[in-house]
Design a protein around this motif. Structure first.
Motif, short mmCIF file in Angstrom:
data_model
loop_
_atom_site.label_atom_id
_atom_site.label_comp_id
_atom_site.label_asym_id
_atom_site.label_seq_id
_atom_site.Cartn_x
_atom_site.Cartn_y
_atom_site.Cartn_z
N ASN B 115 57.65 77.28 -61.30
CA ASN B 115 56.48 77.55 -62.15
C ASN B 115 55.96 76.29 -62.81
OD1 ASN B 115 58.67 77.26 -63.82
ND2 ASN B 115 58.17 78.93 -65.19
N PRO B 116 55.60 75.27 -62.02
CA PRO B 116 55.05 74.07 -62.65
C PRO B 116 53.74 74.40 -63.35
CG PRO B 116 54.68 73.98 -60.29
CD PRO B 116 55.56 75.17 -60.55
N PHE B 117 53.43 73.66 -64.40
CA PHE B 117 52.14 73.84 -65.06
C PHE B 117 51.04 73.30 -64.14
CE2 PHE B 117 54.94 72.93 -68.91
CZ PHE B 117 55.13 74.27 -69.17
N PRO B 118 49.85 73.88 -64.19
CA PRO B 118 48.76 73.33 -63.38
C PRO B 118 48.23 72.03 -63.98
CG PRO B 118 48.00 75.28 -64.57
CD PRO B 118 49.46 75.11 -64.88
#
Lengths: 312, 269
Positions: B115-118
């Motif tokens: 779930n990397p940040f955009p």
């Protein structure tokens, strides 16, 4: 079903797949559906055609530069002048004032609804906001005239009965639900996994909201602003009632102004003869307005479509 | 701020043997319920410092619920209640004077799905330390964290590209790097390889071996081979009950419970 029957069917059937039948029922349904779809396309085309044709007539009499850059709008009296800037200014003043009120309030409501409100609160507040969006705009006009303006005049006695401030406030209230509900949708579309990731790094709710959720949903939020602004630009009745009909390049919110749409209402309701220059001004103003809102809508659609790819 | 010091040396009996490792987190008689329905029932076992502890068990046995209660991520789920004690360095993480935000600063987490940040690769790493008031050089921190997660060589020339341009395995290592940038005491991993291909999985398993020198790792996995390969201790949960906890080799080769034996030999689950 018995097997003997199917044998009968095979014998009865004329086996010739080359024989093409026209199914009239199918054809009629398809055609009528296509017709319905065509109506809106044709209507749009006709509107653009009429706007363009009548504006052409207008611009044969009035030099475009005088229209776009003139600072005096006196189309119905002699000596006439056709500078659209006072009307454009009126529209911008209302739009700017409305945005100034509605963007922070709307975004704050959206953040509250999407990030903080309990499901129960949300289930009450969101429908109320949507009802606010469904109120006829003429009601907002009377609300401005009979409630907002008297209230403001108690605070500011120098305020005119028709004034831009009151118009801007009610248009702001009017577009608030658009911003709040569309931004709420955009924020809720941000995957929960991002919030969890941020919380797991020791972030507070405030940090998660302002530094992850809002940036991630930003294009949807921006699109909601633009859609709301284009509604404010096109808004007619509320502004006509609240802000009056005085083309005015005034820099204060305290005086009466006239927006592009309010001018159109004013002239349409009088008995301006068709074909004259006064009549053609309607179309020139309308065409100008159409181009402005069209550009805003295209930009916001483009932003929204970008937004769909964001998390993949 | 909770201190990383003062973690008492605990001695407990595990599977009849003396547990001689330093205990960083003690799970003591913990029951976790969703709206009154217990998902984890009276579970107790210690987490040893600088070791890898895996929690295994069939789907729905409560292993993720237990893991997520350690850094209070269950706070965000409506209707969850936790009873018992989760002592982290002598503090019960559920006691009223504990700030859950502080707990999460010290106990990091890697999720099932990357779930990397955009945001850019760089900002993904620096985000946590920066919001928590990190004053040092973020360049160094980013490089160090990415090196620890064995991702530096692959991304060093594209630090300012979006993290979403990485492959799934790279994204997961980025999420590990992001958690490591906070220099947590404990790293919780919730089936970190379940969304990854075998090659990415083996990268991450190799990585965990290196990480345990500096971090304590608790990993939930449904993959028993993985638990057997990487962990020092294993807890086996079934239907919310802790069936067995012990040294991994022993639990897999000479389990003391029949249910454990049936599960690890693949007879159910």
């Amino acid at each position: 079903m018995s097997s003997s029957k199917s044998v009968d069917m095979q014998q009865m059937r004329d086996i010739d797949i080359t024989k093409k039948k026209v199914r009239w029922g199918e054809w009629m349904i398809e055609s009528s559906l296509a017709l319905c779809a065509t109506i809106s396309v044709v209507t749009t085309a006709v509107i653009i055609f009429i706007l363009a044709k009548e504006s052409m007539g207008f611009f044969q009499v009035v030099v475009p530069a005088d229209f776009f850059f003139g600072t005096s709008w006196v189309p119905l009296l002699e000596p006439s002048s056709y500078g659209v800037l006072p009307l454009l200014w009126g529209t911008l003043l209302i739009t700017f004032g409305a945005a100034l009120f509605a963007i922070p309030t709307g975004l704050a409501s959206a953040i509250y609804l999407s990030e903080y409100a309990s499901p129960r609160t949300r289930s009450i507040v969101k429908p109320v906001l949507e009802v606010l969006a469904g109120i006829p705009t003429v009601v907002y006009g009377y609300f401005a005239l009979t409630f907002v303006t008297p209230l403001l005049r108690m605070l500011m006695p120098e305020l005119q009965v028709f004034n831009a401030l009151s118009g801007a406030i009610v248009v702001g209230i009017m577009i608030l639900p658009t911003i709040a509900t569309l931004s709420d949708n955009a924020l809720r579309a941000v995957p929960d996994s991002l919030r969890q990731g941020a919380y797991a790094l020791g972030a507070t709710s405030y940090e998660v909201t302002t530094r992850v959720v809002v940036p991630a949903g930003l294009s949807g939020v921006m699109a909601s602003f633009l859609l709301a602004i284009s509604r404010a630009i096109g808004e007619t009745m509320a502004v006509t009632l609240a802000a009056g009909a005085t083309p005015n390049l005034s820099f204060t919110f305290l005086e009466s102004i006239q927006t592009m749409t309010a001018y159109i209402v004013q002239v349409s309701m009088g008995d301006t003869p068709a074909g004259g220059i006064a009549y053609q001004t309607l179309f020139a103003v309308a065409a100008f307005l159409f181009v402005i809102t069209l550009i805003l809508n295209i930009v916001s659609q483009w932003i929204l479509s970008k937004f769909r790819e964001e998390y993949e | 701020m909770m201190t990383n010091q003062n973690c008492a040396q605990n001695l407990e009996l595990v599977s009849g043997q003396l547990f001689t490792d330093e205990v960083i987190l003690d799970i003591d008689d913990v029951t976790i319920s969703y709206s009154g329905n217990p998902a984890v029932k009276s579970v107790s076992f210690p987490i040893a410092k600088n070791k890898i502890t895996s929690i295994i068990g069939p789907s729905g046995c409560g292993k993720s619920t237990l893991l997520r209660s350690i850094n209070r991520m269950n706070d965000f789920v409506e209707g969850v209640t936790v009873q018992g004690q989760l002592s982290y360095c002598g503090h019960d993480v559920y006691s009223s004077e504990i700030d859950p935000v502080e707990v999460r600063r010290n106990i990091g987490m890697v999720f099932q799905k990357p779930n990397p940040f955009p945001k850019t690769i760089y900002k993904n790493i620096s985000w946590g330390p920066v919001i928590n008031g990190y004053k040092g050089s973020t360049d160094e921190l980013v490089e160090k964290s990415l090196r620890q997660a064995a991702l530096w060589e692959e991304v060093k020339d594209r630090l300012h590209e979006s993290a979403l341009s990485l492959s799934g395995g790279q994204q997961q290592r980025l999420c590990i790097a992001r958690a490591l940038a906070m220099e947590p005491d404990i790293l919780l991993m919730d089936e970190p390889c379940s969304a990854l291909d075998p090659i990415s999985t083996s990268h991450i398993e190799d990585l965990l071996f290196e990480l345990k020198a500096r971090y304590t790792i608790v990993i939930v996995t449904h993959n028993m081979q993985q638990a057997a390969r990487i962990s020092d201790y294993t807890a086996f949960l079934e239907m919310g009950d802790l069936i067995e906890f012990g040294v991994t080799d022993q639990l897999f080769t000479r389990p003391s419970q029949r249910r454990t034996e049936e599960y690890v030999t693949g007879r159910f689950g």
